[in-house]
Design an enzyme around this catalytic site. Structure first.
Site, PDB file in Angstrom:
ATOM      1  N   ASP A  13      33.437  38.177  44.142  1.00  0.00           N
ATOM      2  CA  ASP A  13      34.781  37.806  43.670  1.00  0.00           C
ATOM      3  C   ASP A  13      35.255  38.635  42.488  1.00  0.00           C
ATOM      4  O   ASP A  13      36.010  38.160  41.639  1.00  0.00           O
ATOM      5  CB  ASP A  13      34.844  36.300  43.312  1.00  0.00           C
ATOM      6  CG  ASP A  13      34.499  35.431  44.501  1.00  0.00           C
ATOM      7  OD1 ASP A  13      34.794  35.830  45.632  1.00  0.00           O
ATOM      8  OD2 ASP A  13      33.919  34.352  44.285  1.00  0.00           O
ATOM      9  N   LYS A  16      37.320  42.984  44.694  1.00  0.00           N
ATOM     10  CA  LYS A  16      37.068  44.133  45.589  1.00  0.00           C
ATOM     11  C   LYS A  16      38.223  44.329  46.575  1.00  0.00           C
ATOM     12  O   LYS A  16      38.599  45.441  46.898  1.00  0.00           O
ATOM     13  CB  LYS A  16      35.764  43.909  46.394  1.00  0.00           C
ATOM     14  CG  LYS A  16      34.526  43.779  45.528  1.00  0.00           C
ATOM     15  CD  LYS A  16      33.301  43.442  46.354  1.00  0.00           C
ATOM     16  CE  LYS A  16      33.317  42.067  46.969  1.00  0.00           C
ATOM     17  NZ  LYS A  16      33.228  40.948  46.023  1.00  0.00           N
ATOM     18  N   GLY A  40      35.658  36.305  50.741  1.00  0.00           N
ATOM     19  CA  GLY A  40      37.075  35.982  50.665  1.00  0.00           C
ATOM     20  C   GLY A  40      37.715  37.011  49.760  1.00  0.00           C
ATOM     21  O   GLY A  40      37.447  37.027  48.563  1.00  0.00           O
ATOM     22  N   HIS A  41      38.487  37.913  50.352  1.00  0.00           N
ATOM     23  CA  HIS A  41      39.076  39.009  49.580  1.00  0.00           C
ATOM     24  C   HIS A  41      40.587  38.810  49.505  1.00  0.00           C
ATOM     25  O   HIS A  41      41.256  38.763  50.538  1.00  0.00           O
ATOM     26  CB  HIS A  41      38.732  40.359  50.231  1.00  0.00           C
ATOM     27  CG  HIS A  41      37.264  40.646  50.214  1.00  0.00           C
ATOM     28  ND1 HIS A  41      36.714  41.786  50.726  1.00  0.00           N
ATOM     29  CD2 HIS A  41      36.215  39.929  49.715  1.00  0.00           C
ATOM     30  CE1 HIS A  41      35.398  41.756  50.555  1.00  0.00           C
ATOM     31  NE2 HIS A  41      35.077  40.637  49.950  1.00  0.00           N
ATOM     32  N   GLN A 223      30.505  40.329  48.761  1.00  0.00           N
ATOM     33  CA  GLN A 223      29.563  39.725  47.807  1.00  0.00           C
ATOM     34  C   GLN A 223      29.328  40.679  46.616  1.00  0.00           C
ATOM     35  O   GLN A 223      30.210  41.433  46.282  1.00  0.00           O
ATOM     36  CB  GLN A 223      28.244  39.329  48.486  1.00  0.00           C
ATOM     37  CG  GLN A 223      28.382  38.138  49.454  1.00  0.00           C
ATOM     38  CD  GLN A 223      28.908  38.519  50.828  1.00  0.00           C
ATOM     39  OE1 GLN A 223      28.429  39.447  51.442  1.00  0.00           O
ATOM     40  NE2 GLN A 223      29.890  37.797  51.315  1.00  0.00           N
TER      41      GLN A 223
HETATM   42  P1  GDP Z   1      36.817  39.771  45.980  1.00  0.00           P
HETATM   43  O1  GDP Z   1      36.050  38.784  46.772  1.00  0.00           O
HETATM   44  O2  GDP Z   1      35.948  40.673  45.176  1.00  0.00           O
HETATM   45  O3  GDP Z   1      37.812  40.560  46.796  1.00  0.00           O
HETATM   46  O4  GDP Z   1      37.668  38.922  44.931  1.00  0.00           O
HETATM   47  P2  GDP Z   1      38.507  37.573  45.227  1.00  0.00           P
HETATM   48  O5  GDP Z   1      39.740  37.944  45.953  1.00  0.00           O
HETATM   49  O6  GDP Z   1      37.638  36.535  45.821  1.00  0.00           O
HETATM   50  O7  GDP Z   1      38.794  37.072  43.749  1.00  0.00           O
HETATM   51  C1  GDP Z   1      39.479  37.852  42.832  1.00  0.00           C
HETATM   52  C2  GDP Z   1      40.759  37.104  42.402  1.00  0.00           C
HETATM   53  O8  GDP Z   1      41.296  37.705  41.264  1.00  0.00           O
HETATM   54  C3  GDP Z   1      41.870  37.161  43.446  1.00  0.00           C
HETATM   55  O9  GDP Z   1      42.609  35.972  43.392  1.00  0.00           O
HETATM   56  C4  GDP Z   1      42.717  38.344  42.994  1.00  0.00           C
HETATM   57  O10 GDP Z   1      44.087  38.255  43.411  1.00  0.00           O
HETATM   58  C5  GDP Z   1      42.607  38.216  41.511  1.00  0.00           C
HETATM   59  N1  GDP Z   1      42.663  39.483  40.748  1.00  0.00           N
HETATM   60  C6  GDP Z   1      42.116  40.697  41.057  1.00  0.00           C
HETATM   61  N2  GDP Z   1      42.285  41.552  40.036  1.00  0.00           N
HETATM   62  C7  GDP Z   1      42.941  40.885  39.064  1.00  0.00           C
HETATM   63  C8  GDP Z   1      43.364  41.226  37.741  1.00  0.00           C
HETATM   64  O11 GDP Z   1      43.160  42.333  37.249  1.00  0.00           O
HETATM   65  N3  GDP Z   1      43.992  40.229  37.036  1.00  0.00           N
HETATM   66  C9  GDP Z   1      44.218  38.982  37.542  1.00  0.00           C
HETATM   67  N4  GDP Z   1      44.830  38.099  36.773  1.00  0.00           N
HETATM   68  N5  GDP Z   1      43.831  38.639  38.772  1.00  0.00           N
HETATM   69  C10 GDP Z   1      43.189  39.571  39.526  1.00  0.00           C
HETATM   70  P1  IMO Z   2      33.083  37.955  48.185  1.00  0.00           P
HETATM   71  O1  IMO Z   2      32.991  39.065  49.196  1.00  0.00           O
HETATM   72  C1  IMO Z   2      31.091  34.877  45.825  1.00  0.00           C
HETATM   73  C2  IMO Z   2      27.544  33.009  47.604  1.00  0.00           C
HETATM   74  C3  IMO Z   2      27.651  31.540  47.951  1.00  0.00           C
HETATM   75  C4  IMO Z   2      26.216  31.103  47.704  1.00  0.00           C
HETATM   76  C5  IMO Z   2      25.411  32.309  48.194  1.00  0.00           C
HETATM   77  C6  IMO Z   2      24.869  32.152  49.607  1.00  0.00           C
HETATM   78  O2  IMO Z   2      34.356  37.178  48.274  1.00  0.00           O
HETATM   79  O3  IMO Z   2      32.782  38.451  46.819  1.00  0.00           O
HETATM   80  P2  IMO Z   2      26.049  32.295  51.995  1.00  0.00           P
HETATM   81  O4  IMO Z   2      27.132  31.452  52.600  1.00  0.00           O
HETATM   82  O5  IMO Z   2      26.377  33.738  51.903  1.00  0.00           O
HETATM   83  O6  IMO Z   2      24.698  32.064  52.626  1.00  0.00           O
HETATM   84  O7  IMO Z   2      25.909  31.723  50.484  1.00  0.00           O
HETATM   85  O8  IMO Z   2      26.286  33.409  48.134  1.00  0.00           O
HETATM   86  N1  IMO Z   2      28.591  33.884  48.194  1.00  0.00           N
HETATM   87  C7  IMO Z   2      29.619  34.389  47.508  1.00  0.00           C
HETATM   88  N2  IMO Z   2      29.992  34.188  46.224  1.00  0.00           N
HETATM   89  N3  IMO Z   2      31.771  35.748  46.612  1.00  0.00           N
HETATM   90  C8  IMO Z   2      31.380  35.971  47.885  1.00  0.00           C
HETATM   91  O9  IMO Z   2      31.954  36.920  48.658  1.00  0.00           O
HETATM   92  C9  IMO Z   2      30.278  35.246  48.407  1.00  0.00           C
HETATM   93  N4  IMO Z   2      29.661  35.211  49.600  1.00  0.00           N
HETATM   94  C10 IMO Z   2      28.620  34.381  49.452  1.00  0.00           C
HETATM   95  O10 IMO Z   2      28.569  30.864  47.119  1.00  0.00           O
HETATM   96  O11 IMO Z   2      25.991  30.998  46.326  1.00  0.00           O
HETATM   97 MG    MG Z   3      35.934  36.696  47.051  1.00  0.00          MG
END
Ligand code: GDP
Ligand code: IMO
Ligand code: MG
Length: 425
Positions: A13, A16, A40-41, A223
């Site tokens: 999270d 990416k 979840g991206h 991840q």
């Molecule tokens: P990922 O799994 O690495 O793609 O990240 P996620 O999408 O799960 O979580 C990142 C969250 O931060 C998302 O809601 C993005 O829209 C938000 N985000 C990404 N970069 C920034 C930033 O520089 N500032 C803020 N405020 N939000 C950001």
């Molecule tokens: P992105 O790509 C954050 C975590 C789960 C749990 C562990 C194992 O959005 O960064 P699983 O269902 O994979 O067997 O769970 O890994 N986990 C993540 N945490 N971002 C993710 O993906 C994750 N994918 C799995 O919360 O701790």
């Molecule tokens: Mg994510």
């Protein structure tokens, strides 16, 4: 030729999806190589928020070829739902290719993910319950069902029937759960097979040729380093390899074909699920970061645990993924948080260590050593150059750079495509 692997440098999270989308505007090919819909991206384009779980974030760029590689585990229902969601928003998926070797998440995987978590009780991993672990278990055990099997009805039926006999024994006799029906699975999944068949192919020659033709190729990690099955905080990890090396195996490319590895981190640290987290904050500051950063999981909606930036973790990521540069996202979230802390090492007994411990029992003996930095106030989300940032924000980034031994190449100051500051070398 330019091939870049983008990975999460913390516990996932890190943003990416946003960075992939930005780089995908230049890349001709974007590849997902591991994980599944545990990811979840989030990508924000012109105010519209897209939450992608299986499709590469490059899909929002119509010209980009999007590959779901052999190392990904695919829930066909989720994949089709995502394809339909894109199409309903006018986004074409004609450039999507799914590798025939990718493994299929079956209903019994999802069932077993939930049952094994309940069985672990207090020792639960906190998985996303999407069937990820049990699917990778079958892959390693060599009883898995691959996309190629899914689209070949005779093989599919035979493999489902074979698997269901054993899985139902485990579900019923070990866990006391409700058995699954082979007939129902075959009927349901046959429909998914028809809908997904046009996308399924051997993606490895397509990718190889694209690289040889000098195309820009981006590998979108899922991840993060500390969720890596080998290098993460085992057993509180996922079942795939989010470090950069995972991209080679999960997409079928050799390491000599990779030019660059970029890490994505947040300006602080978050984690979803169970497991150790040395810099975790349990106080008002942690709550403030969670609220301001909207730190709730994209996939499960769970509140993310929040803590200070940990340079030990980043240094570990730099080393294990060979990172040449990093992105620091969400700097805007730290505005008005007050004095900030960066973890520079861990105190273990009488010594200070700067290497991330290999085992949780050693990590349990460690307490973070902090350096305090002055914070800054005000909204920085409109800033577009490094020099315009408040001096303390610049100091914060420069200190991260020094401590982690890697160049900060980009700073995120908002979720939008344009809310990024590129720092020239
Ligand atoms: P990922 O799994 O690495 O793609 O990240 P996620 O999408 O799960 O979580 C990142 C969250 O931060 C998302 O809601 C993005 O829209 C938000 N985000 C990404 N970069 C920034 C930033 O520089 N500032 C803020 N405020 N939000 C950001
Ligand atoms: P992105 O790509 C954050 C975590 C789960 C749990 C562990 C194992 O959005 O960064 P699983 O269902 O994979 O067997 O769970 O890994 N986990 C993540 N945490 N971002 C993710 O993906 C994750 N994918 C799995 O919360 O701790
Ligand atoms: Mg994510």
């Amino acid at each position: 030729m330019s091939t870049t692997v983008l990975i999460g440098a913390q516990w996932g999270d890190e943003g990416k999806g946003k960075i992939t989308d930005i780089l995908a505007q230049k890349a001709q090919v974007v590849v997902r190589s591991q994980g599944g819909n545990n990811a979840g991206h989030t990508v924000e384009v012109d105010g519209t928020v897209y939450k992608l779980h299986l499709l590469p974030s490059g899909i929002l760029n119509p010209q980009t070829l999007c590959i779901v590689g052999n190392g990904v585990v695919i829930d066909p229902k989720v994949m089709l739902g995502e394809i339909e969601q894109m199409q309903s928003k006018g986004i074409s998926v004609k450039n999507l290719k799914i590798d025939a070797r990718a493994h299929v998440i079956m209903p019994y995987h999802i069932e077993l993910d939930g049952l094994s978590e309940s069985f672990r009780g207090k020792g639960e991993i906190g998985t996303t319950k999407r069937g990820i672990g049990p699917c990778y278990m079958d892959k390693a055990e060599r009883s898995g069902i691959r996309m190629w099997d899914l689209i070949n009805p005779v093989t599919f039926e035979q493999k489902v029937r074979e698997n269901v006999i054993l899985k139902n024994k485990i579900i019923e006799l070990v866990y006391g759960g409700k058995p699954v029906s082979a007939d129902e699975i075959i009927t349901e999944y046959s429909e998914y097979a028809k809908a997904l068949a046009p996308y399924v192919t051997d993606t490895t020659p397509i990718l190889y040729n694209a690289i040889k033709e000098g195309k820009e190729v981006l590998f979108e990690g899922a991840q993060g380093t500390l969720l890596d099955l080998d290098l993460g905080t085992y057993p509180y990890v996922t079942s795939s390899h989010p470090v950069s090396g995972g991209a080679c195996i999960g997409a079928g490319v050799g390491p000599t074909l990779i030019d660059d590895c970029i890490g994505v981190a947040k300006a602080y640290t978050t984690r979803v699920g169970k497991g150790p987290f040395p810099t975790e904050l349990f106080d008002k500051t942690g709550d403030a970061i969670r609220k301001k950063g909207n730190e709730f999981g994209t996939t499960t909606g769970r509140p993310r645990r929040c803590g200070w930036f940990d340079a030990v973790i980043l240094g570990y990521s730099v080393r294990t993924s060979g990172l040449t540069k990093i992105v620091i996202n969400k700097l805007d979230t730290l505005s008005d948080i007050g004095p900030l802390k960066i973890c520079t090492g861990y105190k273990k007994g009488g010594e200070i260590i700067t290497e991330f411990p290999a085992d949780l029992s050693e990590l349990a003996l460690c307490t973070p050593v902090y350096e305090e930095l002055e914070g800054w106030s005000g909204d920085i989300s409109g800033v577009r150059s490094f020099n315009e940032l408040p001096q303390n924000a610049k100091n914060y980034i420069k200190r991260i750079e020094e401590l982690c031994g890697v160049r900060v190449w980009m700073v995120g100051i908002g979720p939008g495509r344009d809310q990024n500051i590129l720092i020239e070398a």
